[in-house]
Write a protein that holds these residues in place. Structure first.
Motif, PDB file in Angstrom:
ATOM      1  N   ALA A  61       0.148  -6.251   1.748  1.00  0.00           N
ATOM      2  CA  ALA A  61      -0.913  -6.379   2.876  1.00  0.00           C
ATOM      3  C   ALA A  61      -1.337  -7.843   2.623  1.00  0.00           C
ATOM      4  N   LEU A  92      -4.467  -3.361   9.032  1.00  0.00           N
ATOM      5  CA  LEU A  92      -3.518  -4.158   8.520  1.00  0.00           C
ATOM      6  C   LEU A  92      -2.904  -3.381   7.231  1.00  0.00           C
ATOM      7  N   ARG A  93      -3.607  -2.909   6.295  1.00  0.00           N
ATOM      8  CA  ARG A  93      -3.334  -2.311   5.133  1.00  0.00           C
ATOM      9  C   ARG A  93      -2.603  -0.863   5.578  1.00  0.00           C
ATOM     10  N   ILE A 118       0.736  -1.343   7.356  1.00  0.00           N
ATOM     11  CA  ILE A 118       1.664  -1.972   6.461  1.00  0.00           C
ATOM     12  C   ILE A 118       2.338  -0.926   5.601  1.00  0.00           C
TER      13      ILE A 118
END
Length: 449
Positions: A143, A179-180, A183
């Motif tokens: 990430a 995002l994390r 991902i």
């Protein structure tokens, strides 16, 4: 290139594409052998092939995806060549090598091209080498890597599986806080679908159009067969395809087609392939996305506007024949549209609808083509993709084609399973589609409209 006779062709696939290949092979005077799972032993393809060979139980891993079984069956059948169709093992470099090592011809590009185009990061690098524009982005192992790339690309961005396809392993990220987790989801999905958790991220172009170019090469030179527009998608899976791509300025159209030929010749590409581009609907800037090193589901619309039998060209080139066309030989006539008829319920979030098709009445008439393996009494297996068939129409103009496919859809009659046909009627009646040039946000607008 030395000529190699193909007398017996093994088809390593099922459904409508297997039937499609059988019919062209038969016209060329080839003996056809179809490998089938137990679920497909009584399929339409099995009834039309000259020879049928059992591969194993219904699950794909035990039949159509088992390289050892497929190659052994092809070899034992006396086949000179193996056509992989699309999906399954069609872009599997290990399968292509195994076919060659068994002394048979793989009807497709050589392993070098498969290797280069089968990995999206390698394909991106090849495109850059060939001078094609690519969407800003890069590989991300964590990430944190993705966050650094996002600082340059900005949001929204798109996460893609390196070995992906069909929309699997793809996630849109609109803000840093997502995002994390996205991902993680993308990596897990990519690992489950492709056995490869690698991902990369790139700028998401909100008003993007999905435009692709059909190319054919003989390893020395390549030509294009024009563009297709595949922008109407749900969760990155195509619903409607048309040729040529509408409402693109002539100079941009030529530039996109020339870029596709450029990368094909850079690869010394052999066979049929599709170069996919993302076109910014606002300014018509275009970016290389990937190259599919096989025949595409949507190839019929290209055949309808060019008169070129793409499967025939695949077989001729695989036998060592030089490309039989110059670019100036290709004449484009009118417009064609294809819709995929799937056994899914669009009113229930596209839930699969397997079961027996108690009635299947497909459209017919001038300018209407149906590629299907489904007859009344056939069953839709839950083990495979839900594609029942493709309805394709050709018209002198795009407007004529839109009217023709709308009329044809209203004569299509299927009982026993739910299908996506009612959704396609809505699409054809939509004023935005009728105008042409919609972007990949079209489906969300249709759903919310």
């Amino acid at each position: 290139m030395a000529r190699k006779n193909i007398n017996t062709l093994f088809i390593a696939n099922r459904g409508e594409i297997a039937l499609r290949i059988i019919r062209t092979a038969r016209r060329l005077g080839l003996k056809t052998v179809l490998g089938v799972s137990d679920a497909d032993a009584n399929s339409r393809g099995a009834s039309e092939a000259d020879v049928v060979v059992r591969l194993g139980p219904a699950p794909s891993a035990q039949s159509y995806l088992n390289i050892a079984k497929v190659v052994a069956a092809a070899k034992e059948s006396g086949a000179d060549a193996v056509h992989p169709g699309y999906g399954f093992l069609s872009e599997n470099i290990n399968f292509a090598r195994a076919v060659a090592e068994a002394g048979m011809i793989f009807v497709g590009p050589d392993p070098r091209a498969l290797d280069a185009m089968g990995d999206k990061l390698k394909a991106r690098a090849v495109a850059i080498e060939a001078g094609l524009p690519v969407v800003p982005g890069g590989e991300a192992e964590t990430a944190e890597d993705a966050a650094k790339i996002a600082e340059k690309t900005g949001y929204p961005l798109l996460i893609k599986a390196v070995s992906g396809g069909g929309g699997r392993g793809m996630k849109r990220v609109d803000k840093p806080q997502e995002l994390r987790s996205q991902i993680g989801f993308a990596m897990s999905e990519a690992e489950a679908a492709f056995g490869d958790p690698r991902i990369y991220v790139e700028r998401f172009i909100a008003s993007g159009r999905h435009v692709e170019v059909q190319v054919i090469g003989d390893g020395k030179r390549a030509i294009h067969l024009g563009t297709r527009d595949c922008s109407i998608q749900r969760r990155f899976q195509k619903l409607v395809e048309e040729a040529p791509a509408p409402n693109i300025p002539d100079d941009k159209h030529r530039a996109i087609e020339n870029a596709a030929v450029k990368i094909a010749e850079h690869l010394n590409y052999k066979g049929a392939g599709t170069v996919e581009f993302l076109v910014d609907a606002d300014n018509f800037d275009f970016f290389f996305l990937e190259m599919n090193a096989r025949i595409q589901v949507e190839h019929p619309v290209t055949e309808e506007i060019t008169g070129v039998d793409i499967v025939e060209q695949q077989l001729l080139i695989a036998s060592g024949a030089p490309l039989g066309y110059e670019q100036r030989d290709i004449e484009f006539q009118g417009a064609a549209i294809e819709v995929r008829i799937n056994a899914e319920d669009p009113d229930a979030d596209f839930r699969p609808s397997p079961g027996m098709v108690t009635k299947a009445e497909w459209p017919a008439g001038a300018g209407v083509r149906v590629d299907t393996h489904i007859r009344s009494g056939d069953s839709i297996s839950p083990n495979y993709d839900s594609l029942m068939g493709k309805l394709i129409v050709h018209g002198a103009t795009r407007g004529e084609a839109v009217k023709r496919i709308a009329a044809a859809l209203k004569t299509l009659h299927v009982e026993g399973v739910k299908t996506t046909a009612p959704l396609h009627v809505r699409i054809m009646d939509d004023a935005r589609f009728q105008k042409g040039g919609v972007d990949t946000r079209f489906f969300e607008g249709l759903k919310n409209g």
